[in-house]
Scaffold this motif. Sequence first.
Motif, PDB file in Angstrom:
ATOM      1  N   LEU A   5       0.817  -1.212   0.000  1.00 33.64           N
ATOM      2  CA  LEU A   5       0.000   0.000   0.000  1.00 33.64           C
ATOM      3  C   LEU A   5       0.852   1.265   0.000  1.00 33.64           C
ATOM      4  CD1 LEU A   5      -2.870  -0.992   2.463  1.00 33.64           C
ATOM      5  CD2 LEU A   5      -2.760  -1.195  -0.026  1.00 33.64           C
ATOM      6  N   GLY A   6       2.105   1.170   0.414  1.00 37.58           N
ATOM      7  CA  GLY A   6       2.999   2.330   0.398  1.00 37.58           C
ATOM      8  C   GLY A   6       3.819   2.438  -0.881  1.00 37.58           C
ATOM      9  N   LEU A   7       3.659   1.500  -1.806  1.00 34.28           N
ATOM     10  CA  LEU A   7       4.439   1.491  -3.043  1.00 34.28           C
ATOM     11  C   LEU A   7       4.043   2.665  -3.936  1.00 34.28           C
ATOM     12  CD1 LEU A   7       6.539  -0.170  -4.699  1.00 34.28           C
ATOM     13  CD2 LEU A   7       4.579  -1.318  -5.780  1.00 34.28           C
ATOM     14  N   ARG A   8       5.053   3.396  -4.430  1.00 32.04           N
ATOM     15  CA  ARG A   8       4.833   4.531  -5.316  1.00 32.04           C
ATOM     16  C   ARG A   8       5.296   4.179  -6.737  1.00 32.04           C
ATOM     17  NH1 ARG A   8       8.473   8.069  -1.370  1.00 32.04           N
ATOM     18  NH2 ARG A   8       9.641   6.125  -1.719  1.00 32.04           N
ATOM     19  N   TRP A   9       4.716   4.892  -7.715  1.00 24.63           N
ATOM     20  CA  TRP A   9       5.118   4.639  -9.092  1.00 24.63           C
ATOM     21  C   TRP A   9       6.601   4.960  -9.284  1.00 24.63           C
ATOM     22  CZ3 TRP A   9       2.510   1.538 -11.888  1.00 24.63           C
ATOM     23  CH2 TRP A   9       1.111   1.467 -11.797  1.00 24.63           C
ATOM     24  N   GLN A  10       7.107   5.940  -8.552  1.00 24.90           N
ATOM     25  CA  GLN A  10       8.517   6.298  -8.668  1.00 24.90           C
ATOM     26  C   GLN A  10       9.436   5.203  -8.145  1.00 24.90           C
ATOM     27  OE1 GLN A  10       8.168   9.747  -5.967  1.00 24.90           O
ATOM     28  NE2 GLN A  10       9.782   8.818  -4.713  1.00 24.90           N
ATOM     29  N   ASP A  11       8.874   4.245  -7.376  1.00 23.89           N
ATOM     30  CA  ASP A  11       9.680   3.144  -6.842  1.00 23.89           C
ATOM     31  C   ASP A  11       9.859   2.011  -7.856  1.00 23.89           C
ATOM     32  OD1 ASP A  11       9.834   4.450  -4.363  1.00 23.89           O
ATOM     33  OD2 ASP A  11       7.940   3.573  -3.700  1.00 23.89           O
ATOM     34  N   ILE A  12       9.134   2.081  -8.968  1.00 24.32           N
ATOM     35  CA  ILE A  12       9.183   1.004  -9.963  1.00 24.32           C
ATOM     36  C   ILE A  12      10.019   1.446 -11.154  1.00 24.32           C
ATOM     37  CG2 ILE A  12       7.833  -0.485 -11.490  1.00 24.32           C
ATOM     38  CD1 ILE A  12       5.481  -0.158  -9.612  1.00 24.32           C
ATOM     39  N   ASP A  13      11.008   0.656 -11.503  1.00 28.82           N
ATOM     40  CA  ASP A  13      11.851   0.905 -12.674  1.00 28.82           C
ATOM     41  C   ASP A  13      11.464  -0.120 -13.736  1.00 28.82           C
ATOM     42  OD1 ASP A  13      13.849   1.122 -14.598  1.00 28.82           O
ATOM     43  OD2 ASP A  13      15.414   1.601 -13.129  1.00 28.82           O
ATOM     44  N   PHE A  14      10.616   0.300 -14.665  1.00 24.92           N
ATOM     45  CA  PHE A  14      10.135  -0.629 -15.689  1.00 24.92           C
ATOM     46  C   PHE A  14      11.248  -1.052 -16.628  1.00 24.92           C
ATOM     47  CE2 PHE A  14       6.081   1.222 -14.352  1.00 24.92           C
ATOM     48  CZ  PHE A  14       5.260   0.099 -14.348  1.00 24.92           C
ATOM     49  N   ASP A  15      12.228  -0.180 -16.855  1.00 26.00           N
ATOM     50  CA  ASP A  15      13.325  -0.531 -17.761  1.00 26.00           C
ATOM     51  C   ASP A  15      14.230  -1.600 -17.144  1.00 26.00           C
ATOM     52  OD1 ASP A  15      12.456   1.305 -19.656  1.00 26.00           O
ATOM     53  OD2 ASP A  15      13.613   2.941 -18.774  1.00 26.00           O
ATOM     54  N   ALA A  16      14.540  -1.429 -15.850  1.00 31.30           N
ATOM     55  CA  ALA A  16      15.408  -2.391 -15.175  1.00 31.30           C
ATOM     56  C   ALA A  16      14.645  -3.617 -14.693  1.00 31.30           C
ATOM     57  CB  ALA A  16      16.106  -1.721 -13.993  1.00 31.30           C
ATOM     58  N   GLY A  17      13.311  -3.514 -14.629  1.00 28.77           N
ATOM     59  CA  GLY A  17      12.507  -4.636 -14.152  1.00 28.77           C
ATOM     60  C   GLY A  17      12.637  -4.857 -12.659  1.00 28.77           C
ATOM     61  N   THR A  18      12.670  -3.763 -11.886  1.00 29.66           N
ATOM     62  CA  THR A  18      12.806  -3.873 -10.435  1.00 29.66           C
ATOM     63  C   THR A  18      11.886  -2.869  -9.747  1.00 29.66           C
ATOM     64  OG1 THR A  18      14.606  -2.243 -10.343  1.00 29.66           O
ATOM     65  CG2 THR A  18      15.221  -4.568 -10.591  1.00 29.66           C
TER      66      THR A  18
END
Length: 405
Positions: A237-250
């Motif tokens: 629930l605390g996950l932000r879009w800025q925490d996701i790196d779609f290019d690196a897959g992490t």
Amino acid sequence: MKPQVKPSAEYSTSTGRWEACAYILGPGGTRRRVSVYAATRREAVTQLAEKTAVSRKGLPTRARIPTLADYLTWWLTEVEAPRVRPSTLELLRSTVDVHLTPGLGRIHLDKLSIADVRRFVTRLQTTCQCCAQNKERRRQQPRCCAIGQCCGMRLAPTTVHRIYQVLVAALSHAVREEYLHRNVAALVQVPTGRDGHKPRALTLDQARALLEAASDHRLYALVHLALLTGMRRGELLGLRWQDIDFDAGTLTIGQTLMRLVGTGITFAPPKTPSSKRVVALTDSVLTVLRHHKRRQNRERALLGARWHESGLVFTARNGKPLDPYSLAPVFDRFRTIAALPHFRLHDLRHTTATLLGEAGTELHITSSVLGHAHLGTTADIYSEIRPATQRAALTALEQALSEEP
């Protein structure tokens, strides 16, 4: 330093009582005068001897010993509040207010005995909490002690042990503060309660059924991510879009969301240093998250100015952070659709670990995914070996033993 006691007690004409006094050792190596009063000379001398017995051993004594209730209030505010997470502090306050203060609060620290603690623990184990906490006053229709039909709602063994551990921790600090010379609570034997609730791991087929049941729901990505990564509820629930790196897959877990009494929804650092971690994402998870982002963009466009931008991946329909307690009915719905046994959201974390173990994943890798500080935590709590896995291992051993050399 030995206390200097008068050879005999003196009679006070002003009070009409006998007085005996001595100088005893105080905190920091200081000396202070202590007096006791009694109706007879013998009683005054006896009471003085009890007070000076500790000082003869070279141990300091406090001039004023607080009650346990006053000490616990100070301990929570001055000692625990600066060093523990807000959610932990809330749990400690609840334990003190609901159980420790009503049960033992009026006893002064130096008068608290092993027998007091033992009787307190026994009451916790045997007393109906509905009656003890007067829960009937919050009900429109009484159904328990108010009508003479006790429901017998007992505390779970794990809860009793948690309450006891809070008392032990508080009294341990009282020893360090020189209020006490020993921790009487630590001398009481209390069952650990580890035989209580155990996490339930879904089987592979049950996990597939859960994903199918949630496939059309707006929080499908949350279920998918929970099963594939083992993230905690607050981390999801605390996950932000800025925490996701779609290019690196992490994705990077950098904060958690929690709900506190009197404060509401708030954010905090991860549970432990090891909880702040980078988690690798599979192609399927990345696809699900991209689809979820497009869905959220449509919700944002539909609401326009009424959308509350939080930057979170999983939000309420208006963009505000999700209340952690709102997820329970959602998962109950999924469970009903999939015809699954009762499970909690946190059990999906146990499911992730168990399925990884059955797939042959090494323990240290599973521990890293879950964000545990120690391998022992993963091994003790989350590595369930189910009968089918045991049977396969034993069958392989049986075949090896039956082969010709």
